[in-house]
Scaffold this motif. Sequence first.
Motif, PDB file in Angstrom:
ATOM      1  N   LEU A  10      40.736  35.302  45.483  1.00  0.00           N
ATOM      2  CA  LEU A  10      40.872  36.741  45.189  1.00  0.00           C
ATOM      3  C   LEU A  10      40.300  37.121  43.912  1.00  0.00           C
ATOM      4  N   LYS A  11      40.064  36.419  43.273  1.00  0.00           N
ATOM      5  CA  LYS A  11      39.367  36.542  41.922  1.00  0.00           C
ATOM      6  C   LYS A  11      37.982  37.178  42.164  1.00  0.00           C
ATOM      7  N   GLU A  12      37.405  36.993  43.217  1.00  0.00           N
ATOM      8  CA  GLU A  12      35.915  37.488  43.786  1.00  0.00           C
ATOM      9  C   GLU A  12      36.060  38.848  44.245  1.00  0.00           C
ATOM     10  N   LEU A  22      43.914  41.362  51.404  1.00  0.00           N
ATOM     11  CA  LEU A  22      44.584  40.770  50.148  1.00  0.00           C
ATOM     12  C   LEU A  22      43.735  41.060  48.900  1.00  0.00           C
ATOM     13  N   PHE A  23      44.533  41.271  47.889  1.00  0.00           N
ATOM     14  CA  PHE A  23      43.877  41.508  46.387  1.00  0.00           C
ATOM     15  C   PHE A  23      44.789  41.324  45.464  1.00  0.00           C
ATOM     16  N   LEU A  24      44.158  41.428  44.332  1.00  0.00           N
ATOM     17  CA  LEU A  24      44.980  41.097  42.763  1.00  0.00           C
ATOM     18  C   LEU A  24      45.490  42.541  42.450  1.00  0.00           C
ATOM     19  N   GLY A  25      46.517  42.503  41.976  1.00  0.00           N
ATOM     20  CA  GLY A  25      47.128  43.788  41.619  1.00  0.00           C
ATOM     21  C   GLY A  25      46.898  43.832  40.128  1.00  0.00           C
ATOM     22  N   PRO A  26      47.548  44.825  39.235  1.00  0.00           N
ATOM     23  CA  PRO A  26      47.083  44.906  37.813  1.00  0.00           C
ATOM     24  C   PRO A  26      47.797  43.962  37.243  1.00  0.00           C
ATOM     25  N   ASP A  27      49.075  43.320  37.793  1.00  0.00           N
ATOM     26  CA  ASP A  27      49.514  42.228  36.904  1.00  0.00           C
ATOM     27  C   ASP A  27      49.026  40.717  37.433  1.00  0.00           C
ATOM     28  N   GLY A  28      47.906  40.877  38.203  1.00  0.00           N
ATOM     29  CA  GLY A  28      47.239  39.543  38.350  1.00  0.00           C
ATOM     30  C   GLY A  28      48.147  39.007  39.606  1.00  0.00           C
ATOM     31  N   GLY A  60      35.874  47.451  50.451  1.00  0.00           N
ATOM     32  CA  GLY A  60      35.799  47.695  49.393  1.00  0.00           C
ATOM     33  C   GLY A  60      35.576  46.714  48.352  1.00  0.00           C
ATOM     34  N   TRP A  61      36.353  47.212  47.106  1.00  0.00           N
ATOM     35  CA  TRP A  61      36.339  46.561  45.963  1.00  0.00           C
ATOM     36  C   TRP A  61      37.590  46.886  44.967  1.00  0.00           C
ATOM     37  N   CYS A  62      37.858  46.071  43.980  1.00  0.00           N
ATOM     38  CA  CYS A  62      39.017  46.154  43.437  1.00  0.00           C
ATOM     39  C   CYS A  62      38.435  46.973  41.883  1.00  0.00           C
ATOM     40  N   LYS A  63      39.441  47.703  41.379  1.00  0.00           N
ATOM     41  CA  LYS A  63      39.233  48.512  40.241  1.00  0.00           C
ATOM     42  C   LYS A  63      40.590  48.583  39.483  1.00  0.00           C
ATOM     43  N   GLU A  64      40.669  47.971  38.374  1.00  0.00           N
ATOM     44  CA  GLU A  64      41.871  48.114  37.437  1.00  0.00           C
ATOM     45  C   GLU A  64      43.148  47.745  38.376  1.00  0.00           C
ATOM     46  N   GLY A  65      43.228  46.986  39.375  1.00  0.00           N
ATOM     47  CA  GLY A  65      44.387  46.364  39.933  1.00  0.00           C
ATOM     48  C   GLY A  65      44.633  47.355  41.254  1.00  0.00           C
ATOM     49  N   HIS A  66      43.701  48.156  41.474  1.00  0.00           N
ATOM     50  CA  HIS A  66      43.736  49.140  42.751  1.00  0.00           C
ATOM     51  C   HIS A  66      42.518  48.497  43.853  1.00  0.00           C
ATOM     52  N   ILE A  67      42.771  48.908  45.042  1.00  0.00           N
ATOM     53  CA  ILE A  67      41.777  48.591  46.087  1.00  0.00           C
ATOM     54  C   ILE A  67      41.021  49.827  46.372  1.00  0.00           C
ATOM     55  N   VAL A  68      39.770  49.656  46.335  1.00  0.00           N
ATOM     56  CA  VAL A  68      39.076  50.980  46.452  1.00  0.00           C
ATOM     57  C   VAL A  68      38.393  51.056  47.779  1.00  0.00           C
ATOM     58  N   CYS A  69      38.606  51.893  48.842  1.00  0.00           N
ATOM     59  CA  CYS A  69      38.022  51.987  50.080  1.00  0.00           C
ATOM     60  C   CYS A  69      36.327  52.159  49.958  1.00  0.00           C
ATOM     61  N   GLY A  70      35.620  51.426  50.573  1.00  0.00           N
ATOM     62  CA  GLY A  70      34.130  51.496  50.426  1.00  0.00           C
ATOM     63  C   GLY A  70      33.422  52.490  51.227  1.00  0.00           C
ATOM     64  N   TYR A  71      34.204  53.169  51.903  1.00  0.00           N
ATOM     65  CA  TYR A  71      33.908  54.532  52.483  1.00  0.00           C
ATOM     66  C   TYR A  71      33.662  55.591  51.958  1.00  0.00           C
ATOM     67  N   HIS A  72      34.836  56.226  51.126  1.00  0.00           N
ATOM     68  CA  HIS A  72      34.923  57.426  50.352  1.00  0.00           C
ATOM     69  C   HIS A  72      35.580  57.133  48.834  1.00  0.00           C
ATOM     70  N   GLN A  92      49.004  48.427  44.735  1.00  0.00           N
ATOM     71  CA  GLN A  92      49.615  47.266  45.383  1.00  0.00           C
ATOM     72  C   GLN A  92      50.665  47.569  46.318  1.00  0.00           C
ATOM     73  N   THR A  93      51.223  48.691  46.113  1.00  0.00           N
ATOM     74  CA  THR A  93      52.416  49.048  47.344  1.00  0.00           C
ATOM     75  C   THR A  93      51.736  49.679  48.444  1.00  0.00           C
ATOM     76  N   GLY A  94      50.537  50.075  48.263  1.00  0.00           N
ATOM     77  CA  GLY A  94      49.964  50.895  49.217  1.00  0.00           C
ATOM     78  C   GLY A  94      49.743  52.174  49.234  1.00  0.00           C
ATOM     79  N   LYS A  95      50.258  52.699  48.222  1.00  0.00           N
ATOM     80  CA  LYS A  95      50.221  54.216  47.949  1.00  0.00           C
ATOM     81  C   LYS A  95      48.996  54.589  47.445  1.00  0.00           C
TER      82      LYS A  95
END
Length: 339
Positions: free
Chosen positions: A22-24, A38-44, A63-75, A81-84
């Motif tokens: 997930l570090k990738e 699956l991704f790493l949240g802000p607390d790792g 998509g990709w990760c940004k400061e512990g958030h997951i970013v949708c690659g579409y828009h 990490q809670t899905g919010k």
Amino acid sequence: MLTTQQKVLRRFWYAVIPVEDLKEGPKAFTLLGEDIVLFLGPDGKPAALKDRCCHRTAKLSKGWCKEGHIVCGYHGWEYDQTGKLAHVPQFPVQQEVPNLSTPAFHCQEKYGYVWVALDEPLAPIFDVAEDTDASFRRIPQFYEVWNTSALRLMENSFDNAHFAFVHKGTFGQLDQPLPEKYEIKETDYGFEAETLITVANPPIQYKISGTDAPTTKRHMRNKWYMPFCRRLDIEYPSGLRHIILNSATPIDDGHIMVVQWLYRNDTEADCPAQLLIDWDFKITREDKDIIESTDFDTPIDMGRRAEAHMVSDKPGMIMRKRLMDLLQKHGESEVFRAA
């Protein structure tokens, strides 16, 4: 049994991916037919969400990760990490982010892997005492897809009758087909099974077993953790311990992710990790080849008489009964393919 159709199986923990991966960036996985990301949240720490953006249903794993958030690659919509939903880049700064989310799943790291439960877990992940014992080292062995069902692999793991035939190229003895019996003690989590077997000890196994004798003994104290995890605890007369842990993680009805790691009470100088990985990989190739030839729809209702049995099948028969009891306890019946 079709695992994706049995709701109670969603209430167990399964190892899904090495946490290092997930570090990738975010990774897609399918667990019991459910597409997750699956991704790493802000607390790792790892997080698991449904692999769908709530905007136009694109896969978040694209998509990709940004400061512990997951970013949708579409828009570019961002989720925590809670899905919010945390950010919509198309909105003006002063516009409030709508109260939207994508489903989140139970997720934690243990033994170097990310573990996920899709619904409220019935029990915690099993404990491995050797993981915190300084006299043991932990060696990740492999992580790969097998074209079979989880129960087929679990039964095979406790089947002493196949050693002479399936493993005749490694530790099996074709002229010794009579299997040793297991002493089995059922537990709340599954069962414990103890046996003593004689195995071939080819030169490649000398450092692994700690002896250069042509045969050696394996004192096995194994455990089955419902529904699809197992501990193979081998002790050789030399005192060496070879403890394999597996999670047979159901991807769908006919495919599993086999996660395998090892504990040894020796050092790299005594026996190189790569030798241990290569030897166990060779053994599991023998298992994989034959198990993938079986029907993945393993019957658990013994009353259906869909398969024949023999005395050495007792561990697998206990598994089937315990899983059938589990389904009935939770108001389910076995779902299987129509004839």
